[in-house]
Design an enzyme around this catalytic site. Structure first.
Site, PDB file in Angstrom:
ATOM      1  N   ASN A  11       0.865  -1.175   0.000  1.00 35.45           N
ATOM      2  CA  ASN A  11       0.000   0.000   0.000  1.00 35.45           C
ATOM      3  C   ASN A  11       0.904   1.229   0.000  1.00 35.45           C
ATOM      4  OD1 ASN A  11      -1.820   2.016   0.501  1.00 35.45           O
ATOM      5  ND2 ASN A  11      -2.424   1.305   2.536  1.00 35.45           N
ATOM      6  N   TRP A  12       0.983   1.879  -1.136  1.00 35.80           N
ATOM      7  CA  TRP A  12       1.921   3.004  -1.259  1.00 35.80           C
ATOM      8  C   TRP A  12       1.392   4.273  -0.590  1.00 35.80           C
ATOM      9  CZ3 TRP A  12       3.940   2.865  -7.065  1.00 35.80           C
ATOM     10  CH2 TRP A  12       4.614   1.655  -7.278  1.00 35.80           C
ATOM     11  N   LYS A  13       0.132   4.283  -0.235  1.00 32.14           N
ATOM     12  CA  LYS A  13      -0.489   5.466   0.382  1.00 32.14           C
ATOM     13  C   LYS A  13      -0.209   6.708  -0.468  1.00 32.14           C
ATOM     14  CE  LYS A  13      -0.273   3.119   4.767  1.00 32.14           C
ATOM     15  NZ  LYS A  13      -0.222   3.200   6.214  1.00 32.14           N
ATOM     16  N   HIS A  97      -9.532   0.856   4.689  1.00 29.84           N
ATOM     17  CA  HIS A  97      -8.262   1.049   5.402  1.00 29.84           C
ATOM     18  C   HIS A  97      -8.503   1.968   6.602  1.00 29.84           C
ATOM     19  CE1 HIS A  97      -4.245   2.418   6.363  1.00 29.84           C
ATOM     20  NE2 HIS A  97      -3.832   1.296   5.794  1.00 29.84           N
ATOM     21  N   GLU A  99      -6.985   4.389   7.733  1.00 31.15           N
ATOM     22  CA  GLU A  99      -6.827   5.821   7.463  1.00 31.15           C
ATOM     23  C   GLU A  99      -8.067   6.379   6.761  1.00 31.15           C
ATOM     24  OE1 GLU A  99      -2.991   5.425   5.608  1.00 31.15           O
ATOM     25  OE2 GLU A  99      -2.240   4.767   7.561  1.00 31.15           O
ATOM     26  N   GLU A 169      -5.549  -5.273  10.268  1.00 27.49           N
ATOM     27  CA  GLU A 169      -4.524  -4.272  10.544  1.00 27.49           C
ATOM     28  C   GLU A 169      -4.842  -3.558  11.855  1.00 27.49           C
ATOM     29  OE1 GLU A 169      -2.416  -2.936   6.727  1.00 27.49           O
ATOM     30  OE2 GLU A 169      -4.245  -1.780   6.846  1.00 27.49           O
ATOM     31  N   GLY A 175       2.158   1.989  10.813  1.00 25.63           N
ATOM     32  CA  GLY A 175       3.105   3.102  10.705  1.00 25.63           C
ATOM     33  C   GLY A 175       3.776   3.472  12.015  1.00 25.63           C
ATOM     34  N   SER A 215       3.181  -2.405  10.271  1.00 34.28           N
ATOM     35  CA  SER A 215       4.633  -2.472  10.475  1.00 34.28           C
ATOM     36  C   SER A 215       5.256  -3.814  10.095  1.00 34.28           C
ATOM     37  CB  SER A 215       4.976  -2.095  11.924  1.00 34.28           C
ATOM     38  OG  SER A 215       4.551  -0.773  12.192  1.00 34.28           O
ATOM     39  N   GLY A 236       2.848  -1.266   4.278  1.00 36.86           N
ATOM     40  CA  GLY A 236       2.867   0.159   3.958  1.00 36.86           C
ATOM     41  C   GLY A 236       4.288   0.620   3.706  1.00 36.86           C
ATOM     42  N   GLY A 237       4.904   1.178   4.728  1.00 39.96           N
ATOM     43  CA  GLY A 237       6.234   1.793   4.630  1.00 39.96           C
ATOM     44  C   GLY A 237       7.253   0.990   3.832  1.00 39.96           C
TER      45      GLY A 237
HETATM   46  P1  PGA Z   1       2.716   0.088   7.636  1.00 36.92           P
HETATM   47  O1  PGA Z   1       1.277   0.300   6.965  1.00 36.92           O
HETATM   48  O2  PGA Z   1       3.292  -1.179   7.056  1.00 36.92           O
HETATM   49  O3  PGA Z   1       3.513   1.307   7.236  1.00 36.92           O
HETATM   50  O4  PGA Z   1       2.502  -0.025   9.105  1.00 36.92           O
HETATM   51  C1  PGA Z   1       0.422  -0.770   6.731  1.00 36.92           C
HETATM   52  C2  PGA Z   1      -0.881  -0.293   6.149  1.00 36.92           C
HETATM   53  O5  PGA Z   1      -1.359   0.761   6.574  1.00 36.92           O
HETATM   54  O6  PGA Z   1      -1.458  -0.942   5.259  1.00 36.92           O
END
Ligand code: PGA
Length: 252
Positions: A11-13, A97, A99, A169, A175, A215, A236-237
């Site tokens: 997930n590149w956000k 998600h 967010e 998640e 994050g 994470s 994500g990251g």
């Molecule tokens: P993260 O994000 O790996 O940076 O914790 C995961 C996500 O939000 O899908």
């Protein structure tokens, strides 16, 4: 026991320009290695979607959107419809998600409409669920997740939901560098599978892939993936760094 193909999704956000997106895909696909034969998915932002889909053509990488609107078209400034997502080359979409839920106010009801729209257009849904730290500390983890599944997937038959992917998640792990322990992940994944078996059928529960997200790193992916009910990762990251994401794809 059903053998489930693992999924590693990135997930590149809200990251990556066009040039950065292209460089990342190049870094991922050059001498592409996929020891576990995992399904590999990337979710770029809308501006990079068509370009990334073009670059991924003929590779083993599939493309997702990070969200989708519930209508096919109309006066919804800034939104992207499932028709547009498909047109740009997406085969999957993330929905729900945390967010989207916490920053943009997506409710269960809204998410339910988004799931309907995605299914209507044949986009495979990666439906996210997860509890906050307060909810975990109040022992509400499983009831919160059950509520999110109940609300988001309301009204669909097992047949309609075929191919659904669920991502667990925990909000407190996204994050933050704080990962759920493999045991915490397994406990929730098993509970989700049990819920699916009760609500739909055992066959559906056994076939549904449940990803862990929060994470996930090259250094912890192996122990997370070793859990019986963990079928993949939503990253994500570390999905923004080709070398790290490649290592995650090739988990042990
Ligand atoms: P993260 O994000 O790996 O940076 O914790 C995961 C996500 O939000 O899908």
């Amino acid at each position: 026991m059903t053998k489930r193909t693992p999924i590693i999704a990135g997930n590149w956000k809200m990251h990556n320009t066009l040039a950065e997106s292209a460089a990342l895909i190049e870094g991922l696909t050059k001498n592409f290695e996929n020891k576990q034969n995992a399904e590999v998915i990337v979710a770029p932002s809308y501006t990079s979607l068509a370009k990334v889909a073009e670059l991924c053509k003929g590779t083993a990488i599939e493309v997702a959107t990070q969200d989708v609107h519930w209508e096919d078209k109309g006066a919804f400034t800034s939104a992207v419809s499932p028709v547009q997502a498909k047109d740009a080359g997406a085969t999957h979409t993330i929905i729900g998600h945390s967010e989207r839920r916490s920053v943009f106010g997506d409710t269960d009801e809204i998410l339910n409409k988004k799931v309907a729209a995605a299914l209507r257009h044949g986009l495979t849904v990666i439906f996210c669920v997860g509890e906050t730290l307060e909810e975990r500390e109040a022992n509400k983890t499983l009831s919160v997740i059950e509520g999110q599944l109940e609300g988001g997937l309301k009204g669909f038959t097992e047949e309609q939901l075929k191919g659904l992917i669920i991502a667990y998640e925990p909000v407190w792990a996204i994050g933050t560098g704080k990962t759920a322990t493999p045991q915490q992940a397994q406990e929730v994944h098993a509970a989700i599978r049990k819920y699916l078996a009760g609500k739909y059928s055992d066959a559906f529960a056994q076939a549904t892939r449940i990803l862990y997200g929060g994470s996930v790193k090259d250094s912890n992916v192996d122990e997370i993936m070793a859990q019986e009910d963990v079928d993949g990762a939503l990253v994500g990251g570390q999905s923004l760094i080709a070398e790290k994401f490649r290592r995650i794809i090739n988990f042990n």
